[in-house]
Design a protein around this motif. Structure first.
Motif: not given
Length: 581
Positions: A124-130, A174-179, A162-169, A116-121
């Motif tokens: 227009g967001v720049t980072h996903v915060q998990l 898209l940058g990826v941030v983790l809580d 998680l690595k596949r997710f970060v690679d796809a982002a 579902r990352l294409a929706h975020l592109v």
């Protein structure tokens, strides 16, 4: 393969690897450490026993394939072949999107979320915060009761997912941030006390004994949390970390843990040649958190700004209970104060706390992007009795006004998943504790908490009921239907403006000018050549812009182009963004 574990009070430590015991030896070079060798490869199960006790997971476990109570598994990070070269994406100019993997899709996995990352592109967001990914009991939960702070929750897909997710982002830009949660560990599956003094009775937090950051043995405990943070950034190529409730990190040492952490992260960023950043959640309103170390601060790169949220929410909804009271009383003047000064409580009296709170932000030293602004978060939705979003009580027009104030305001904007289309699904508090006594205690505690505020027991969702989690999953058919599609288009327009209008990312808080009319329920502010006018009332409002003939960039409802008088007529519960450039 080399194995090691810190157990400073142990007389004996045994490694149990693939069913075979190996006696470990004390490391002469490092006090309290035990080391040894054993045959192992990626996926090999292992654990440690201290003084012939039960076999327990590795405190630094990289994988818990059978959950927090099972054995650890070896992870060879070199096995994953990264597809995308990534130069990083820093915080200035960012738009963040907070996402909970377990409810972003019905499947509740990292691979499904990546789909579902294409929706975020497009948004227009720049980072996903998990939200947190560390293992916790059961399958579904918020993640804030995690253990094994170096591992990924197996039902989400484990380390490889998680690595596949970060690679796809990263492939999509898209940058990826983790809580991450450093202030406590979950009540179930937390075996750290069996190994050493990871906690101390010197300080107490809402979760019990504090993490040991300043008592005897704290050097290694600090190294444990530092190592975990750096591992997420290095091994998973993350771009940043969100630090949960740092006000609960009790540390009296001269060099605070957060300063040590920010120093280490900056050093890693220089080493890997990528911008890395730390975002704190803090209710201290202490500017030192986000002030540079060379200027006497702790050097964190940003923090959540709950004061902005509280002024915005009370302005929109009229809520005035609990900690909202001071913000509701201030009205639009409180919104003006936070937009121009960052904090609402900057040394002022807090009726909720019964004392003065906070201190002023030095606007000449702290750029605006170091504060995150938002209308909704997992906390501010999920900690309500029924997990209701703003969309449950506000008109689409008021939701549009909230979006305009967040996305054209001075702070780094953050959205909570589904907010961008006014999702009708709630986001409720849910757990999946496997211990029946703990499950019942959580259920009773949740209902008791809200009974004190007048809620009937049957109206508070049962956290352990699977239906509570299921109700909280996003409905992906909504973005294509009205009124959701119109709200989504509005968010896309505003984010696009933020990326194309340089004034909207100007970090200078001193340059923001505001005007408002409490009785007329309108609010306006200026950022360079950009003007934003918001009408929160039901009737049309004539809002003076201070300049003639501004050009409309975006409007929720049609407005007339301001004439020579510089006044724009904004329909009720609507807003407009204009430029004089």
């Amino acid at each position: 393969m080399h194995f090691e574990v810190w157990a400073p009070l142990a007389e004996r430590v045994t490694l149990h690897c693939a069913g075979t015991p190996y006696a470990l030896a004390r490391d002469p070079a490092r006090s309290g450490w035990w080391t040894g060798e054993a045959e192992a490869t990626d996926g090999t199960r292992y654990g440690f026993s201290v003084d012939d006790g039960s076999v327990l997971p590795d405190p630094r476990s990289r994988r818990q394939p059978d959950g927090p109570d099972g054995p650890s598994a070896v992870v060879d990070h070199e096995r994953y072949a990264w597809r995308v070269p990534w130069a990083g994406r820093g915080l200035p100019g960012a738009v963040l999107y907070e996402l909970h993997v377990g409810t972003y899709t019905p499947e509740g996995t990292l691979d499904a979320a990546a789909g579902r990352l294409a929706h975020l592109v497009e948004l227009g967001v720049t980072h996903v915060q998990l939200m947190p990914l560390c293992p916790f009991p059961g399958v579904h939960g918020w993640g804030y009761e995690g253990v094994s702070l170096w591992a990924v929750h197996e039902p989400y897909g484990g380390p490889e997912a998680l690595k596949r997710f970060v690679d796809a982002a990263h492939e999509l830009g898209l940058g990826v941030v983790l809580d991450v949660v450093h202030n406590h560990l979950g009540p179930s599956g937390n075996y750290l006390p069996a190994f050493g003094p990871y906690f101390t009775e010197t300080h107490h937090t809402p979760w019990g004994a504090a993490v040991n950051l300043d008592a005897p043995g704290s050097d290694e405990v600090r190294a444990y949390f530092l190592g975990s943070a750096l591992a997420w950034l290095r091994d998973y190529r993350l771009d940043g970390l969100r630090l949960d409730a740092v006000h609960a990190l009790r540390d009296t040492r001269a060099c605070h843990f957060l300063e040590e952490l920010s120093t280490a992260v900056d050093a890693l960023g220089a080493e890997v040649e990528r911008p890395l950043f730390l975002i704190a959640e803090s209710d201290l309103n202490d500017p030192r958190l986000i002030t540079a170390r060379e200027e006497g601060g702790l050097g964190l790169h940003a923090q959540w700004n709950d004061d902005f949220h509280h002024t915005l929410r009370t302005t929109l909804t009229g809520e005035a209970h609990g900690y909202y009271e001071d913000f509701a009383r201030a009205g639009l003047s409180g919104l003006a104060k936070t937009l121009t000064g960052g904090f609402f409580h900057d040394g002022t009296y807090s009726s909720f706390r019964g004392r003065g709170h906070g201190r002023p932000l030095d606007r000449t030293r702290v750029p605006a992007h170091r504060l995150l602004g938002y209308a909704q978060t997992h906390d501010q939705i999920g900690n309500r009795a029924q997990g209701d979003r703003l969309a449950a009580s506000l008109s689409p027009g008021l939701l549009a006004c909230a979006a305009a104030l967040v996305l054209t305001g001075p702070f780094t904007p953050m959205l909570f998943m589904g907010e961008e289309w006014a999702a009708s699904t709630p986001w409720q508090f849910f757990t999946d504790h496997t211990d029946p006594e703990l499950a019942e205690a959580v259920r009773r505690g949740r209902r008791r908490e809200f009974a004190a505020h007048g809620w009937a027991e049957e109206d508070v969702p049962d956290p352990q009921d699977p239906a509570t989690r299921d109700r909280s999953c996003l409905d992906w058919s909504e973005p294509e239907r009205e009124p959701h599609a119109r709200v989504l288009a509005w968010y896309r327009d505003l984010i696009a403006l933020r990326h194309t209008q340089p004034d909207l990312t100007d970090p200078d808080l001193e340059d923001i000018k505001v005007a408002y009319d409490e009785g007329g329920r309108w609010f306006a502010f200026r950022r360079g050549d950009v003007r934003v006018a918001v009408n929160l009332g039901k009737e049309p409002a004539s809002i003076p812009l201070g300049v003639p003939r501004a050009r409309v960039l975006a409007a929720w409802e049609p407005v007339g182009v301001p004439g020579v008088d510089g006044v724009v007529s904004v329909p009720g519960e609507s807003c407009v963004v204009l430029t004089v450039g």
